[in-house]
Design an enzyme around this catalytic site. Structure first.
Site, short mmCIF file in Angstrom:
data_model
loop_
_atom_site.label_atom_id
_atom_site.label_comp_id
_atom_site.label_asym_id
_atom_site.label_seq_id
_atom_site.Cartn_x
_atom_site.Cartn_y
_atom_site.Cartn_z
N ARG A 229 0.86 -1.18 0.00
CA ARG A 229 0.00 0.00 0.00
C ARG A 229 0.90 1.23 0.00
O ARG A 229 1.91 1.28 0.71
CB ARG A 229 -0.92 0.03 1.24
CG ARG A 229 -2.09 -0.95 1.17
CD ARG A 229 -3.12 -0.58 0.08
NE ARG A 229 -4.22 -1.53 0.00
CZ ARG A 229 -4.27 -2.59 -0.80
NH1 ARG A 229 -3.26 -2.87 -1.61
NH2 ARG A 229 -5.33 -3.39 -0.81
N ASP A 253 4.46 -0.40 -6.97
CA ASP A 253 3.19 -0.74 -7.62
C ASP A 253 2.06 0.06 -7.00
O ASP A 253 0.91 -0.03 -7.45
CB ASP A 253 2.91 -2.25 -7.47
CG ASP A 253 1.68 -2.69 -8.26
OD1 ASP A 253 1.60 -2.35 -9.47
OD2 ASP A 253 0.79 -3.35 -7.69
N GLU A 258 -2.64 7.47 -4.70
CA GLU A 258 -3.03 6.82 -5.96
C GLU A 258 -4.53 6.84 -6.22
O GLU A 258 -4.98 6.67 -7.36
CB GLU A 258 -2.54 5.37 -5.99
CG GLU A 258 -3.31 4.43 -5.05
CD GLU A 258 -2.87 2.98 -5.15
OE1 GLU A 258 -1.65 2.72 -5.12
OE2 GLU A 258 -3.75 2.11 -5.27
N HIS A 290 -0.73 -0.29 -9.57
CA HIS A 290 -1.46 -1.27 -8.75
C HIS A 290 -1.93 -2.47 -9.59
O HIS A 290 -3.10 -2.83 -9.59
CB HIS A 290 -2.65 -0.61 -8.05
CG HIS A 290 -2.97 -1.24 -6.73
ND1 HIS A 290 -3.23 -0.52 -5.60
CD2 HIS A 290 -3.07 -2.53 -6.37
CE1 HIS A 290 -3.49 -1.34 -4.60
NE2 HIS A 290 -3.39 -2.58 -5.04
#
Ligand code: NAI
Length: 345
Positions: A229, A253, A258, A290
């Site tokens: 996260r 990622d 985000e 993600h």
């Protein structure tokens, strides 16, 4: 037929849910779930949501007022859900385990792309530029991987690292008992690791677990990898560590901010997030949006577990994958209310 309002739908979600679902009427909404869009769920029995939906107290109360009884998260993490607010209003279920391999394999793919500069090599050779200047990486063999969080994904990643011949150390406040993992304290992990990879959930304790202090404790030239996260890392501290050449690079990622960006195409607009723009502009940062979970196997498991979670709810059974407010708060499984009531409430 029970009705499900499905938020933040992408074409790949629809493919796998339509294949798996035989008994629910699912309406697919493209928009994200938040306190404003919650009214779309009026008249639905359940809501299905994802990682960047904003399920705060207002959203929960709106859903409850509109008669929604269960929130089926089609993901593992639930840091975007105010599950305290949902207690005794809406039961929350999730998909705790859909493919730790998908995420762990992507983690190593990201690390090696960054390390061996495959993103640059790919662009060069497409332009018939066969120069190797600037593409030097390091052997991972013999290096130390520090893994923070040794749950399902962390442990698969540890196996992958061991396959590379890496020495693995790990930190987890709840160490796994059935393994030979070499647990160390966080400071030792920061001090000794050549690669630090995050595989813990985002909680009050883990928010900014990688901050300025953590970077100061690391050896020079560490790689930071985050597929968990975004808010596990303080992005400004990361930028400073990159600017100071304290770390060798970052493979990400996920990103702290985000929620309003990832999963959407902003290629024709100016994204007004300076920290993200600066991070992306660094040659030693690689970012995916993600996508670590995105394999066929994971999507199939997400759809089938979500349907099973809904079946359990509507058939009055014990909720195997419930996010249990009481247990999470107490951190004591022995007091679990599900033992008595088969559900958190
Ligand atoms: P898990 O629940 O199996 O393991 C999490 C581990 O973190 C547990 O061993 C727990 O004890 C540990 N932990 C808890 N607090 C900690 C702390 N303060 N410091 C260090 N470790 C701590 O979860 P799983 O399935 O391995 O997933 C890990 C994370 O990966 C999820 O929380 C989620 O945020 C992320 N994820 C990302 C995906 C992506 O597509 N990028 C997809 C799926 C999960």
């Amino acid at each position: 037929m029970k009705k499900i309002a499905f938020f933040d739908t992408k074409p790949y979600d629809k493919v796998w849910f339509d294949k798996t679902n035989t008994k629910y009427e699912i309406d697919y909404f493209e928009g994200k779930l938040n306190s404003k869009t919650a009214r779309l769920a009026k008249g639905y029995d359940a809501v299905c949501a994802f990682v960047n939906d904003d399920i705060d107290e207002k959203t929960i109360n709106a859903l409850a007022d509109f008669g929604v009884k269960v929130l089926a998260m089609r993901c593992a993490g639930y840091s975007n859900v105010d599950f305290k607010a949902a207690y005794e209003k809406i039961n929350i279920v999730r998909v705790p385990d859909y493919s730790p391999y998908a995420v762990a394999e992507h983690t190593m793919a990201l690390l090696q792309t960054l390390n061996r500069k495959l993103h640059k090599a790919y662009n060069r050779t497409r332009d018939f530029n066969f120069s190797l200047i600037g593409l030097t990486g390091i052997d991972l063999h013999g290096k130390t991987a520090g893994v923070i969080g040794t749950g399902k994904i962390g442990r698969v990643f540890i196996d992958i690292c061991r396959g590379y011949g890496m020495n693995v150390i790990a930190y987890d406040p709840f160490p796994a008992k059935d393994t030979d993992i070499n647990y160390v304290d966080l400071d030792t992990l920061f001090r000794e690791s050549d690669v630090i990879s995050l595989h813990c959930p985002l909680t009050e304790e883990t928010k900014h677990i990688i901050d300025e202090d953590a970077f100061a404790k690391m050896k020079k030239g560490t790689y930071i990898v985050n597929t968990s996260r975004g808010a596990l890392i303080n992005s400004c501290a990361l930028l400073n560590a990159l600017n100071d050449e304290k770390i060798r690079g970052a493979a990400l990622d996920v990103y702290e901010e985000e929620a309003d960006l990832f999963f959407e195409d902003f290629s024709g607009t100016i994204v007004k997030d300076d920290v993200l723009s600066l991070l992306i502009s660094r040659p030693n940062v690689i970012l995916t949006s993600h996508q670590a979970f995105l394999t066929e196997e994971a999507l199939e498991n997400i759809a089938s577990t979500t349907i099973q979670n809904l079946d359990e709810f509507f058939e009055g059974k014990e909720l195997t994958n419930e996010v249990c407010y009481y247990c999470d708060k107490q951190k004591v499984k022995d007091n679990c209310r599900k033992d008595r009531k088969k559900r958190c409430f």
